[in-house]
Design a protein around this motif. Structure first.
Motif: not given
Length: 190
Positions: A121-150
């Motif tokens: 979570i970051s704040r820019d002036a009056d707005h908060f932004h939630v950024e997806l950094l990375r993810g995982a399917y089970g134990h398989l670590q993935m970059p954020r672009g590969m998390m699009r299906p969820i």
């Protein structure tokens, strides 16, 4: 000779894909499940709203309190697209300094499956932004672009938690610390 090399490369590729599928289907190690408590569903929402209105002092919400709230709120609100074949079991949060890992849990005909995303979570002036950094399917670590299906599942969870998210973003400062969320509703000194 080249034919044998190509067959060896194909075998290695198939082995790597099979290994990745096995790692992805193993459920992640989840945070401790929330204990059933005498907390009503709307207590956290009311607490967030009152803190934002009063703007008196910073408050802390523990990881266990958040997980207990997620368990009670999400149990009946997230739609199931697959009928009885796949059921949404819930979500849990694991808070680490400056990031939160959100685990989504499904039951696939008696087998637990997980997907997780790391959020910041970051704040820019009056707005908060939630950024997806990375993810995982089970134990398989993935970059954020590969998390699009969820993303549809994440959208459903965000819609179910819309009042809580709106109340949370009324705070002036949100800090993610180890096993707790620190919320400061006070106006910054001018």
């Amino acid at each position: 000779m080249i034919r044998h090399l190509l067959q060896t490369l194909r075998l290695l590729l198939v082995s790597a894909l099979a290994g990745a599928a096995w790692v992805a289907h193993r459920p992640a190690d989840l945070p401790v499940p929330p204990q059933a408590g005498a907390v009503k569903n709307d207590d956290m929402l009311d607490m967030l709203r009152q803190t934002a209105i009063k703007r008196a002092a910073a408050m802390e919400i523990s990881e266990a309190e958040i997980n207990r709230h997620l368990k009670t709120v999400l149990s009946g609100k997230v739609a199931n697209m697959f009928g009885g074949w796949v059921t949404f079991e819930g979500a849990r949060v694991d808070l680490e300094p400056d990031s939160a890992r959100l685990f989504l849990i499904w039951n696939l005909k008696g087998h637990v499956r997980t997907a997780s995303v790391d959020l910041a979570i970051s704040r820019d002036a009056d707005h908060f932004h939630v950024e997806l950094l990375r993810g995982a399917y089970g134990h398989l670590q993935m970059p954020r672009g590969m998390m699009r299906p969820i993303y549809p599942a994440l959208t459903s969870v965000a819609e179910a938690l819309d009042p809580e998210i709106k109340a949370l973003f009324q705070m002036t400062k949100i800090t993610i610390a180890k096993d707790k969320l620190v919320l400061d509703p006070r106006f910054p000194p001018t």
